[in-house]
Design an enzyme around this catalytic site. Structure first.
Site, PDB file in Angstrom:
ATOM      1  N   ASN A   9      41.260  38.924  36.612  1.00  0.00           N
ATOM      2  CA  ASN A   9      40.967  40.232  36.008  1.00  0.00           C
ATOM      3  C   ASN A   9      42.158  40.572  35.121  1.00  0.00           C
ATOM      4  OD1 ASN A   9      40.448  42.859  35.323  1.00  0.00           O
ATOM      5  ND2 ASN A   9      40.599  43.680  37.410  1.00  0.00           N
ATOM      6  N   TRP A  10      41.958  40.413  33.825  1.00  0.00           N
ATOM      7  CA  TRP A  10      43.073  40.631  32.892  1.00  0.00           C
ATOM      8  C   TRP A  10      43.424  42.113  32.744  1.00  0.00           C
ATOM      9  CZ3 TRP A  10      41.974  37.073  28.006  1.00  0.00           C
ATOM     10  CH2 TRP A  10      41.974  35.734  28.424  1.00  0.00           C
ATOM     11  N   LYS A  11      42.532  42.987  33.208  1.00  0.00           N
ATOM     12  CA  LYS A  11      42.719  44.444  33.037  1.00  0.00           C
ATOM     13  C   LYS A  11      42.970  44.745  31.551  1.00  0.00           C
ATOM     14  CE  LYS A  11      44.107  44.665  37.835  1.00  0.00           C
ATOM     15  NZ  LYS A  11      44.851  45.312  38.903  1.00  0.00           N
ATOM     16  N   HIS A  96      35.835  48.460  40.380  1.00  0.00           N
ATOM     17  CA  HIS A  96      37.268  48.243  40.613  1.00  0.00           C
ATOM     18  C   HIS A  96      37.918  49.574  40.984  1.00  0.00           C
ATOM     19  CE1 HIS A  96      41.450  47.193  40.107  1.00  0.00           C
ATOM     20  NE2 HIS A  96      41.075  45.929  40.178  1.00  0.00           N
ATOM     21  N   GLU A  98      40.600  50.853  40.167  1.00  0.00           N
ATOM     22  CA  GLU A  98      41.174  51.589  39.026  1.00  0.00           C
ATOM     23  C   GLU A  98      40.099  52.393  38.312  1.00  0.00           C
ATOM     24  OE1 GLU A  98      43.081  48.146  37.316  1.00  0.00           O
ATOM     25  OE2 GLU A  98      44.403  48.064  39.064  1.00  0.00           O
ATOM     26  N   GLU A 168      39.410  44.439  47.820  1.00  0.00           N
ATOM     27  CA  GLU A 168      40.732  44.664  47.226  1.00  0.00           C
ATOM     28  C   GLU A 168      41.357  45.914  47.831  1.00  0.00           C
ATOM     29  OE1 GLU A 168      41.086  42.641  43.125  1.00  0.00           O
ATOM     30  OE2 GLU A 168      40.280  44.638  42.798  1.00  0.00           O
ATOM     31  N   GLY A 174      48.779  45.145  42.676  1.00  0.00           N
ATOM     32  CA  GLY A 174      49.928  45.313  41.790  1.00  0.00           C
ATOM     33  C   GLY A 174      51.193  45.769  42.494  1.00  0.00           C
ATOM     34  N   SER A 214      47.660  41.425  44.878  1.00  0.00           N
ATOM     35  CA  SER A 214      48.913  40.649  44.905  1.00  0.00           C
ATOM     36  C   SER A 214      48.718  39.230  45.424  1.00  0.00           C
ATOM     37  CB  SER A 214      49.986  41.387  45.717  1.00  0.00           C
ATOM     38  OG  SER A 214      50.280  42.633  45.116  1.00  0.00           O
ATOM     39  N   GLY A 235      44.842  39.679  39.559  1.00  0.00           N
ATOM     40  CA  GLY A 235      45.296  40.516  38.442  1.00  0.00           C
ATOM     41  C   GLY A 235      46.476  39.870  37.732  1.00  0.00           C
ATOM     42  N   GLY A 236      47.670  40.315  38.061  1.00  0.00           N
ATOM     43  CA  GLY A 236      48.888  39.877  37.363  1.00  0.00           C
ATOM     44  C   GLY A 236      49.021  38.370  37.215  1.00  0.00           C
TER      45      GLY A 236
HETATM   46  P1  13P Z   1      47.048  42.135  41.293  1.00  0.00           P
HETATM   47  O1  13P Z   1      46.705  40.693  41.547  1.00  0.00           O
HETATM   48  O2  13P Z   1      47.882  42.326  40.054  1.00  0.00           O
HETATM   49  O3  13P Z   1      47.582  42.820  42.503  1.00  0.00           O
HETATM   50  O4  13P Z   1      45.644  42.848  40.948  1.00  0.00           O
HETATM   51  C1  13P Z   1      44.573  42.661  41.783  1.00  0.00           C
HETATM   52  C2  13P Z   1      43.382  43.254  41.143  1.00  0.00           C
HETATM   53  O5  13P Z   1      43.263  44.461  41.023  1.00  0.00           O
HETATM   54  C3  13P Z   1      42.364  42.332  40.619  1.00  0.00           C
HETATM   55  O6  13P Z   1      41.210  43.029  40.259  1.00  0.00           O
END
Ligand code: 13P
Length: 251
Positions: A9-11, A96, A98, A168, A174, A214, A235-236
């Site tokens: 997920n590149w966000k 998600h 967010e 999640e 994050g 994470s 994510g990251g």
């Molecule tokens: P991180 O891997 O950066 O913690 O993000 C997880 C995430 O929200 C994937 O959708």
């Protein structure tokens, strides 16, 4: 057997040029590799068509990170499920945390989005997960069950069978703080039992349940070795090919 999936997920990261470079590099690294899981990248909307046209979508699936709760019409700034599908994407990340927290997405709204995604041939990667306070007070089982029931349990068994779930925990996203392998297995098993109680054991056994929060090259193997953890939503660590590839290789 259910699929193992590693989805990025590149966000809201990467310009179009940067995103194309990342997707191209990943495509090169994975070409000819023997993969033990499906691989998906969730890019910003504007990247979808170019990314899908550039990579081998038989090797790397493409996901949007959202879609509209309306079919079409006067909804300025929105992107419909049909539009997402027309880019060559096959998945859409929905619910998600967010989007729930910053854009007020409710269970009802996500129910509509899920139905539209399915009607347009997209596979929803539907996210659920509790905040820290809910984890610490022990209500997280109820919270996660409620998120599934409220948005997904009006689906037919056939449609539910097309959903990928991503657990999640918000406190792990994050933050560098991961759920332990035991915590992940406990809640994933609970999620699968919740599905089994509604749709039966065979639907539950076929549903892929990903872990996100994470997840990285150092902890992926331990997380993925749990019987009910079928991969990750990353994510990251999805923003660098070497990191993402190391997670893919954890299978
Ligand atoms: P991180 O891997 O950066 O913690 O993000 C997880 C995430 O929200 C994937 O959708």
């Amino acid at each position: 057997m259910r699929k193992n999936i590693v989805a990025g997920n590149w966000k809201m990261n990467k310009t179009l040029q940067e995103g194309l470079a990342l997707a191209t590099e990943l495509n090169e690294v994975l070409a000819g590799a023997e993969l033990k899981c499906d691989v998906v990248i969730g890019t910003p909307f504007i990247h979808l068509a170019s990314v899908a046209a550039t990579i081998d979508t038989k090797v790397i699936g493409v996901a949007a990170q959202n879609c509209a709760n309306k079919e079409s019409g006067a909804y300025t700034g929105e992107i419909s499920a049909a539009m997402v599908k027309s880019t060559g994407a096959n998945y859409v990340i929905l619910g998600h945390s967010e989007r729930r927290a910053y854009y007020g997405e409710t269970a009802e709204l996500l129910k509509t989005k899920t139905e539209l995604a399915l009607a347009n041939g997209l596979t929803p990667i539907f996210c659920i997960g509790e905040v820290l306070e809910e984890r610490e007070s022990g209500v997280f089982f109820d919270v996660v069950k409620g998120q599934i029931v409220d948005s997904l349990f009006d689906l037919s068994a056939e449609d539910f069978g097309k959903i990928v779930l991503a657990y999640e925990p918000v406190w792990a996203i994050g933050t560098g703080k991961t759920a332990s392998a035991a915590q992940a297995q406990e809640i994933h098993a609970f999620i699968r039992a919740t599905i089994a109680a509604k749709y039966g054991e065979s639907v539950a056994q076929e549903t892929s349940i990903l872990y996100g929060g994470s997840c990285n090259a150092s902890n992926a193997q331990e997380l993925f070795s749990n019987p009910d953890v079928d991969g990750g939503l990353i994510g990251g660590a999805a923003l660098k090919v070497a990191d993402f590839k190391a997670i893919i290789d954890a299978f």
